[in-house]
Design a protein around this motif. Structure first.
Motif, PDB file in Angstrom:
ATOM      1  N   GLN A 173      28.703  25.697  33.972  1.00 56.44           N
ATOM      2  CA  GLN A 173      29.883  25.866  34.792  1.00 56.44           C
ATOM      3  C   GLN A 173      29.857  24.908  35.995  1.00 56.44           C
ATOM      4  O   GLN A 173      30.866  24.306  36.350  1.00 56.44           O
ATOM      5  CB  GLN A 173      29.880  27.332  35.258  1.00 56.44           C
ATOM      6  N   ALA A 211      24.695  29.956  34.231  1.00 58.93           N
ATOM      7  CA  ALA A 211      25.833  29.493  35.004  1.00 58.93           C
ATOM      8  C   ALA A 211      25.802  27.976  35.196  1.00 58.93           C
ATOM      9  O   ALA A 211      26.736  27.397  35.740  1.00 58.93           O
ATOM     10  CB  ALA A 211      25.862  30.196  36.363  1.00 58.93           C
ATOM     11  N   ALA A 270      41.663  32.279  37.178  1.00 60.02           N
ATOM     12  CA  ALA A 270      41.182  32.703  38.488  1.00 60.02           C
ATOM     13  C   ALA A 270      40.144  31.730  39.008  1.00 60.02           C
ATOM     14  O   ALA A 270      40.160  31.321  40.172  1.00 60.02           O
ATOM     15  CB  ALA A 270      40.582  34.105  38.378  1.00 60.02           C
ATOM     16  N   LEU A 271      39.262  31.307  38.121  1.00 56.44           N
ATOM     17  CA  LEU A 271      38.238  30.363  38.535  1.00 56.44           C
ATOM     18  C   LEU A 271      38.849  29.019  38.912  1.00 56.44           C
ATOM     19  O   LEU A 271      38.481  28.406  39.911  1.00 56.44           O
ATOM     20  CB  LEU A 271      37.221  30.179  37.416  1.00 56.44           C
ATOM     21  N   SER A 324      40.328  29.226  42.259  1.00 60.88           N
ATOM     22  CA  SER A 324      39.347  29.220  43.336  1.00 60.88           C
ATOM     23  C   SER A 324      38.794  27.819  43.527  1.00 60.88           C
ATOM     24  O   SER A 324      38.521  27.391  44.643  1.00 60.88           O
ATOM     25  CB  SER A 324      38.229  30.211  43.025  1.00 60.88           C
ATOM     26  N   ALA A 366      28.377  33.294  42.776  1.00 60.16           N
ATOM     27  CA  ALA A 366      29.549  33.535  43.611  1.00 60.16           C
ATOM     28  C   ALA A 366      29.408  32.839  44.955  1.00 60.16           C
ATOM     29  O   ALA A 366      30.359  32.241  45.465  1.00 60.16           O
ATOM     30  CB  ALA A 366      29.744  35.038  43.802  1.00 60.16           C
ATOM     31  N   PHE A 407      42.627  35.152  32.049  1.00 57.78           N
ATOM     32  CA  PHE A 407      42.766  35.544  33.453  1.00 57.78           C
ATOM     33  C   PHE A 407      41.600  35.014  34.285  1.00 57.78           C
ATOM     34  O   PHE A 407      41.778  34.420  35.332  1.00 57.78           O
ATOM     35  CB  PHE A 407      42.835  37.066  33.567  1.00 57.78           C
ATOM     36  N   TRP A 408      40.410  35.227  33.754  1.00 54.27           N
ATOM     37  CA  TRP A 408      39.244  34.763  34.501  1.00 54.27           C
ATOM     38  C   TRP A 408      39.258  33.253  34.665  1.00 54.27           C
ATOM     39  O   TRP A 408      38.953  32.725  35.706  1.00 54.27           O
ATOM     40  CB  TRP A 408      37.961  35.186  33.800  1.00 54.27           C
ATOM     41  N   MET A 420      42.498  38.825  29.200  1.00 46.39           N
ATOM     42  CA  MET A 420      41.412  38.953  30.185  1.00 46.39           C
ATOM     43  C   MET A 420      40.690  37.630  30.335  1.00 46.39           C
ATOM     44  O   MET A 420      40.467  37.134  31.425  1.00 46.39           O
ATOM     45  CB  MET A 420      40.445  40.041  29.685  1.00 46.39           C
ATOM     46  N   ASN A 421      40.345  37.048  29.212  1.00 50.02           N
ATOM     47  CA  ASN A 421      39.605  35.815  29.240  1.00 50.02           C
ATOM     48  C   ASN A 421      40.357  34.726  30.004  1.00 50.02           C
ATOM     49  O   ASN A 421      39.825  34.071  30.902  1.00 50.02           O
ATOM     50  CB  ASN A 421      39.356  35.378  27.792  1.00 50.02           C
TER      51      ASN A 421
END
Lengths: 315, 542, 285, 494
Positions: free
Chosen positions: D247, D244, D8-9, D12, D226, D4-5, D1-2
């Motif tokens: 990031q 955030a 995914a980031l 993007s 987001a 994956f994120w 899961m981790n």
């Protein structure tokens, strides 16, 4: 029939009236003075008093209730304390978001759930049936805000297929507006679809046990034909009941979803208005929602009569 | 060749063997009765022919229809046969029709399905067949919904659906059990004439020999999934060679032995129960804001007496108001007008507490042996419930004695007092109901159709019990029934009720022999009677 | 409650019902987890470890840590107490008030019945979450007020179910027999009506319990449920929301806890309904 | 899961990069703001959200405050002050027009100032105008303001959003349709969604680079993240999600600027309610709080610890954090001396902002360590104002005082701290009457020391201004001396 309708309308109006009293009293005892909130920490006492006077907050309770009710009857919902615009304008701006959202979700939920319910009921006891129902069972258990969270990060942030949230306004084009409602509709609609699919299936199974199904089979109809021609319509009553409840839920229960997707809808309006003590807006929105629920219930009741001729002659 | 030939049909559902090798045949134009008590497997036989058995049932043997074995036929072939070659009529007309479709749609559906007829042609045929079953289109347009029809009319629609395409075989599964005797006679007549006209084979299923005796050419008797007896009707019934057939026949004609001196309990004090001008009206349905339908008089100016120890029948068709009358007597419903006197005291205006001594002397037995007990209580507690009416609380020992005595009187072993209702059979439950009714040693028992839900053999036993209690304890009865056989069996006087009024009254024997009122004549004529039916058949055959 | 033989039959029926067994296992595990959390959790939920915050799952912290460095497994364990307590008490409130109301209306009929139905109309006319928000706006957020908000909406549900079941029981012949035995409506209700609708009430109670868990999570998520330092699943999700990019485990596990719990209760309810009352239709929204 | 994120980031991010690379210099900007203003008239509402949209963009005052907190001329091109410091004579810019075409002159200034001082005034910052005695129109471009006594802050006060100049013709409708003299004029407001302003072609001063600016309202921190990542908004001057920030710092597409604000965040205590009437108890509480843990935990490391009530970026600031250094042992000792060896039970009312709610959780946990059980009671702003601020019905609370130059609140009567110190009041009085910078600095430092010693509240940290915007955007304020989003110098890099 006509009599039945008029009785239901009368009950609806009385309920609405009772609701208005409840809403008014509840909001009366909400602690917090809107005038003070607007003027903040540095405001002087006389500035607060002046604003209270401007907003009419210094009037006695009964006077305010009757002027509010009188206003409602003439279509005047009052003026927002914080926005200082007519509440009706605020509401109609927000309805333009919430109503399409609720309708799309309902549409999604229905077009998924009813075929799935039919599919499952017609294959009762098979792997396909238990598989579908297991998924539906999980769907019922998923909180929609959690689902929304997952959707945003998969489809908006990672895949960038749709906007992460916000609403550009219908002026930006139907498609742009629609696009920003896709994820919220899915987040709202899918868990509802799971519930509806289960209801559809169990209603169908109930009906399939009825004597008249056997009569129809004895006529030579195949299982499939019996399902579509005889069972489905009879199973619609519980399905319609749930649909009615869901519409009310979708219209009002969007508070959380609207926050996740920062949509300017009714739910967020009322949530925000409560925290800002914009009571007149809260009262207006709540009354609108209550009226909608009552209206939807009435429509559902009337649609029962469309589906079931036995109810048409009801006193 | 027989139209339908069943050989060695077996049916099991899990470990339960419902049918154990049934042989049965129906010829073209023949009416074959299939008779048996509940659980004998007669409905399962019918559903096996249609292949509409519930899931999980496994069949064996052969069912040949017109030479073709149905058990091996595909579902598509069965769909072609059902409704077209084989029609079926079910027991419960109230639920056999789809409530959301018009009767026209439901009849036409089969026609269009099998003949591919256009809508117009199918509707034409639908009108014809509805007319034929006694629902003329001018009075019963195709646009009627089932709920707008009475039970008898609905059963006619079901028959129309089954016969619309003039099937070669018609199966009727207890088609009249849910109807009163007059309707029963009408529906049976209709079936008979349809079958005669089209030379159909008819498999007529019933639990009552008397019902089928008048019209069946041949009879097959079923018990516990096995054929007991089979043969031509006259022969079977006149010879009664098989003991079970004999048992059924006797039970059907059973009259309990009663001692003739049962009116000795009469006291000079006057009647036990006196009803004067009793009326109960229900407000009419509200039509508009102010308009209403006229009030409905369920019971209309009724007056009668019951003497102590007297057994009186109240007979009438369903809906005539007899149950409403019974409920008012029991003070479970309030009269709109008139008076009720019990043991010389007026009771219709009493407060609930003042009713206690009255209730103690007036108990009730209901029709449904399944619904009349709280399923969560043991027999002892159930039977003892009316003891609540006694003025003083009984000790545990006294209470137990009373329960034992009541159980003894109805012929149930004492040990069974610790059982729950579902552990008793239907007949035993009705005995329990009677035990409950007599535990306070009442003077009057109101019995509302107490035997109509029972199989014939059980029914005979329960009637014996009623007669016996009347003799031994001198309890008076008000017996509500639509079945004249029951009235004849155990009552001294009969009142015929019609549309809320008592239209005729007198000695049971006299009234049943020679009814004077229209309602009484209709009841007597329609009442199935094994003796008469047999006599007629024998004369017909010469 | 019911015949021993019926009981035995029900129990063996229950244990051959897959939904019931799975649901029971999940529910029992949930209960054990909540009970265990009173005496032991891997870490104290009140202990902050800012340096060890937002750690993904590891042998030391099976489900990772949150933004204050608290152990998420411990939080979920203690949080289950909160979910169970809120949902349970609101079911008790709903049943405790709703069932007598429904029984009363069914026994009396007429104006009382009409009044109850109108009261139900009134409550049902208010969208539930919105009203919960209003209630907590008046009385302030917190577990007690969340219970009240959820409990109020359970009242008409139970009232309606009890009334419907009672109305279907009143015409039964054994009720008529009890009336003929001179028993009052109250006595009949207690002796005959209530015991015979326990099945339905138990099933409805299970359904409302699972809905209560979801509702509590929703209220906590918008900040109106129970307050810190008491951990709550909904608030854990709220807190995780802004950190899902760097600590997705914070959102994942409390969400899964809710899903599994609700799933377990729903399965249990389905199983119970199949076993106890095959005819009962499920009412939920 | 981790993983994956993460992937995914990353994916993007790639998409975003390729999407933005091809764009030419833009002339429009979408800014994210957390709170929606209730209306747009800064002279009638306290909400900082009003100033964040209209200040310096739509409305202007006689003076203005720049990014560094300095006072600059605005509608007044110059001014003179009388010897006694009581008479201010403002010389106004000429050829200035309001957005509706009406001319701006001295009458508008008099109208605005008189309106704010009036008995019926609903101005949220009425005390700012309390010093004014009279306002006179000398000629159309000259205004003379006479004060009751000298006031060192007067020019600064005239630069506040609540002191902007409005026209009598439009004063009543400014809430809905603000009409000012600024370089941007108001376009549309979709309630709950966004406010659009566009360039005022008739502006009297330096024209702005942007054609259009959209303030999009995004209250939800996750949604804000987001929206930035998705490019829906290009700048978030006050980003609501501290967690955030790393990031975005790691992402070259964004510029992250951690500035300061005027927000002194304090743990307020009710100085008249036992046990907080005891100095030792208040000190004990101060020593029980580890500011570093607090800032790391609640603010994700953003924010400057403070030891008194003064912004660290101010020239007169002195670091007094050592006065209340983290020392739980000392705390317990002080509590014991105050007669609470086993601690006590109390309550902590927390308003909605994340600094208060999260900070409250940490502080409650830290107080538990010294035996003080603080029950957390979350409240909405309306309740906070009613119960804590007005009713003074509370034990402890956490709030950030974001008004600039607000040291004087500790000198007010019946302020919610219930703190009364004649010595401190005297210092404040002197400050208000002093214009000399050196002298003021010395007085300010004296005031800071009194507060640190008296510990009327526990001083926590200075609220950071977490600005995140597209790396190509230039000219946004780094610090927040007043709540504003001054767009006059903002442009897209080529």
């Amino acid at each position: 029939m006509l009599n039945y309708v008029s009785k239901r309308i009368l009950i609806g109006i009385l309920t609405l009236l009772a609701a208005s009293i409840v809403v008014f009293i509840v909001l009366e005892i909400v602690p917090g003075d809107p005038a003070r909130l607007m003027l903040g920490m540095n405001a002087t006492e006389d500035a607060v008093r002046a604003l209270q006077q401007q907003m009419g907050l210094d009037q006695p309770l009964l006077v305010r209730y009757f002027s509010w009710i009188g206003g409602l009857l003439t279509g005047d919902f009052g003026k927002s304390y914080t926005y200082s615009v007519p509440v009706l304008n605020l509401i109609s701006e927000r309805v333009a978001v919430s109503l399409p959202l609720a309708l799309i979700s309902l549409f999604l939920s229905t077009i998924i759930a009813i075929p799935v319910g039919l599919f499952s009921a017609s294959r009762r006891g098979t792997m396909a049936d238990s598989g579908t129902m297991a998924i539906a069972q999980v769907g019922v258990a998923i909180p929609n805000f959690w689902f929304a969270l997952l959707l945003v990060y998969v489809f908006a942030v990672s895949l960038r297929l749709v906007p992460a949230g916000g609403f550009p306004g219908w002026n930006a084009g139907i498609w742009a507006g629609f696009k920003s409602l896709i994820l919220p509709s899915i987040a709202l609609g899918l868990p509802q679809a799971a519930i509806l699919a289960r209801v559809t299936r169990s209603a169908l199974l109930d009906v399939l046990g009825e004597d008249y199904i056997r009569t129809a089979r004895a006529k030579g109809l195949t299982r499939r034909k019996v399902l579509y021609r005889h069972a489905l319509r009879n199973a619609l009553i519980p399905v319609l009941t749930i649909l009615g409840l869901q519409f009310a839920f979708l219209l009002a229960g969007t508070i959380i979803i609207e926050n996740v997707f920062y949509l300017p809808g009714l739910g967020r309006l009322v949530f925000q208005a409560i925290t800002q003590r914009d009571l007149i807006v809260v009262e207006g929105v709540v009354m609108l929602l209550v009226a909608t629920v009552i209206l939807v219930n009435l429509l559902v009741d009337l649609s029962y009569a469309l589906v079931d001729p036995r109810l048409r002659g009801r006193p | 060749m027989n139209l339908l030939e069943i050989s060695k049909l077996t049916l099991r559902s899990g470990a339960f063997e419902a049918l154990k090798g049934i042989d049965l045949s129906v010829r073209t134009g023949e009416i074959r009765a299939l008779v048996g008590e509940s659980g004998s497997g007669k409905s399962m036989t019918a559903l096996s022919i249609m292949k509409l058995l519930p899931g999980g049932a496994r069949t064996g043997g052969h069912i040949r229809f017109d030479g073709k074995d149905l058990l091996t036929a595909s579902e598509a072939e069965m769909c072609r046969l059902r409704g077209n070659e084989i029609g079926m009529v079910f027991q419960e007309p109230m639920t056999a029709l789809n409530p959301v479709k018009t009767i026209g749609e439901q009849v036409a559906e089969g026609i269009r399905l099998h003949t591919g007829a256009t809508r117009a042609i199918a509707e034409e045929q639908t009108r014809a067949i509805l007319d034929r079953v006694g629902l003329p289109p001018e009075k019963f347009p195709l646009s009627r919904y089932p709920h707008e029809l009475s039970g008898g009319q609905r059963q006619r629609v079901v028959i129309a659906i089954a016969c619309a395409l003039k099937p070669r075989l018609l199966i009727a599964d207890e088609p009249t059990t849910a109807l009163d005797v007059v309707l029963q006679a009408q529906i049976l007549d209709l079936l008979q004439s349809l079958v005669d006209e089209e030379r159909m084979g008819l498999l007529l299923i019933s639990h009552d020999l008397a019902v089928v005796a008048g019209m069946a050419h041949s009879i097959t008797v079923l018990r516990h999934g096995e054929v007991m007896d089979t043969g031509e009707t006259t022969q079977i019934l006149s010879e009664q060679t098989h003991p079970y057939t004999r048992q059924l026949a006797q039970a059907s004609m059973h009259v309990p032995e009663r001692t003739p001196h049962h009116l000795v309990h009469t006291t000079p004090d006057g009647p036990l129960l006196a009803i004067r001008n009793l009326t109960r009206t229900y407000p009419g349905r509200r039509k508009g804001l102010f308009g209403r339908d006229p009030d409905f008089r369920a019971v209309d100016d009724v007056t009668f007496d019951i003497k102590p120890g007297q057994s009186t029948a109240l007979v009438g068709r369903s809906g005539c108001g007899k149950s409403t009358l019974a409920r008012m007597v029991l003070a479970l419903d309030h009269p709109t007008d008139g008076q009720i006197h019990f043991a010389g005291r007026r009771i219709d205006k009493l407060a609930p507490d003042d009713l206690r001594p009255v209730r103690r002397n007036m108990q009730v037995v209901f029709q449904d042996p399944y619904g009349s007990f709280n399923p969560r209580h043991k027999a002892e507690r159930l039977i003892a419930e009316p003891l609540y009416l006694l003025d003083r609380e009984l000790s545990d020992g006294e209470r137990r004695d009373r329960v034992h005595r009541a159980l003894e009187r109805v012929g149930i072993p004492r040990a069974d007092k610790d059982k729950y209702p579902h552990e008793f059979s239907g007949g035993q439950r009705q005995r329990l109901a009677i035990a409950r009714a007599i535990i306070t040693e009442p003077k009057l028992i109101v019995a509302d159709e107490p035997v109509s839900a029972l199989d014939v053999s059980i029914r005979a036993q329960i009637l014996d019990l009623f007669a016996d209690l009347n003799d031994r304890l001198g309890i008076a009865y008000l017996f509500i029934t639509h079945d004249l056989a029951v009235a004849r069996a155990i009552t001294d006087t009969v009142m015929v009720m019609s549309e809320g009024k008592i239209v005729e009254r007198g000695k049971t024997e006299e009234i049943l022999r020679q009814p004077l009122s229209e309602a009484g004549r209709a009841l007597v004529r329609a009442s199935p009677d094994l003796h008469k039916a047999l006599a007629r058949r024998i004369t017909e055959q010469g | 409650m019911s015949a021993p033989t019926e009981w035995q039959a029900n129990i063996s029926k229950a244990f051959s019902n897959r939904s019931f067994v799975i649901g029971l296992i999940i529910t029992v595990l949930l209960g054990l987890m909540a009970a265990l959390s009173f005496v032991w959790t891997p870490y104290a939920v009140g202990s902050f470890d800012i340096l060890g915050k937002l750690k993904p799952p590891s042998p030391a912290h099976w489900l990772g840590t949150d933004h204050f460095g608290r152990d998420i497994l411990s939080m979920i364990m203690v949080g289950s107490r909160n979910s169970i307590a809120v949902a349970f008490v609101s079911v008790v409130i709903g049943a405790g008030i709703g069932v007598p109301l429904g029984l009363w209306a069914a026994a009396r009929g007429g104006i009382i019945d009409e009044a109850l139905m109108r009261f139900n109309d009134l409550v049902f006319a208010f969208p539930a979450l919105l009203s919960a928000v209003m209630i907590t706006a008046v009385f302030g957020p917190g577990a007690i007020n969340a219970i009240i908000a959820i409990g109020i909406f359970n009242i008409p549900v139970f009232a309606r179910v009890a009334r419907g079941a009672a109305l279907s029981l009143w015409p039964r012949e054994y009720i008529l027999a009890a009336k003929a035995a001179g028993k009052s409506s109250l006595l009949i209700t207690v002796e005959h009506i209530l015991p015979n609708m326990m099945n339905i009430l138990v099933v409805q109670g299970t359904i409302q319990f699972s809905l209560g868990i979801l509702a509590e999570a929703g209220l906590s998520y918008v900040g109106l449920g129970s307050q810190p330092p008491m951990p709550s699943w909904g608030r854990m999700l709220f807190e995780a929301q802004t950190m899902i990019g760097m600590a997705p485990h914070m959102a994942l596990y409390p969400g899964l806890a809710i899903v599994i719990t609700v799933l377990g209760l729903n399965l249990l309810g389905d199983g119970l309904r199949d076993v106890l009352d095959p005819k009962m239709r499920r009412e939920r929204s | 899961m981790n993983t994956f994120w993460k992937s995914a980031l990353a994916a993007s991010a790639l998409v975003l990069l390729s999407a933005t690379a091809s764009l030419a210099a833009k002339t429009d900007l979408v800014l994210g703001v957390v709170l929606e203003p209730p209306h747009l008239d800064p002279t009638a509402g306290a909400a900082t959200a009003i100033g964040e949209v209209v200040y310096a963009n739509v409305f202007e005052g006689l003076t203005r405050i720049n990014a560094k907190g300095e006072v600059l001329p605005a509608l007044a091109e110059s001014w003179t002050v009388s010897e006694d410091g009581k008479v201010y004579t403002f010389k106004l810019h000429k050829d200035v027009k309001f957005h509706d075409g009406t001319a701006f002159d001295a009458q508008d200034v008099k109208f605005s100032l008189d309106r704010a001082r009036d008995d019926k005034s609903v101005n949220p910052q009425k005390p700012l105008f309390a010093a004014i005695d009279t306002v006179e129109v000398v000629d159309p471009l000259t205004v003379k303001v006479t004060l009751k006594q000298p006031n060192g802050d007067f020019l600064y006060n005239m630069g506040w959003a609540a002191a902007v100049i409005v026209a009598p013709e439009s004063a009543d409708t400014n809430k809905e349709k603000p009409i000012g003299t600024g370089p941007f004029k108001f376009d549309t407001w979709a309630k709950g969604s966004q406010i659009v302003i566009s360039r005022n072609p008739a502006y009297w001063g330096t024209p702005v680079a942007l054609d259009k600016a959209t303030f999009r309202i995004i209250p939800d921190p996750a949604a804000a993240t987001a929206a930035l990542l998705a490019g829906d908004v290009q700048a978030f001057p006050v980003f609501p999600s501290y967690e955030a920030v790393p990031q975005f710092q790691a992402d070259p597409r964004f510029k992250v600027v951690i500035g300061t604000t005027e927000g002194e965040t304090v743990l307020g205590m009710n100085n008249q309610k036992p046990p907080f009437d005891n100095l030792k108890v208040r000190q004990a509480i101060g020593h029980a709080i580890d500011r570093k843990t607090l800032i790391d935990g609640a603010m994700f490391g953003l924010g400057t610890p403070i030891g008194s009530f003064f912004p660290p970026h101010h020239p007169a600031y002195i670091d007094l954090t050592a006065e209340s250094a983290y020392d739980p042992a000392l705390s317990k000792k002080l509590l014991a001396e105050a007669g609470h060896p086993n601690g006590f039970k109390t309550t902590l009312k927390l308003p909605p902002p994340v600094y208060a709610r999260r900070g409250g959780e940490i502080i409650a946990a830290e107080l538990r360590e010294i035996g003080v059980e603080a029950e957390i009671i979350p409240v909405e702003w309306a309740q906070w104002l009613e119960q804590v601020f007005k009713g003074r019905d509370y034990d402890m609370t956490i709030v950030s005082h974001t008004e600039p130059n607000d040291l004087n609140i500790f000198a007010r009567d019946n302020y919610y701290f219930n703190y009364t110190s004649p010595a401190f009041r005297e210092v404040i009085k002197q400050i208000e009457a002093t214009s000399d910078t050196a002298k003021r600095t010395q007085l300010y430092q004296q005031a800071q020391k009194i507060l640190a010693a008296d510990a009327p509240v526990a001083f926590l940290f200075q609220l950071p201004k977490t600005g995140i915007w597209d790396a190509k955007v230039e000219g946004l304020w780094e610090n927040g001396p007043i709540p504003a989003n001054d767009l006059t110098a903002v442009k897209w890099a080529e």
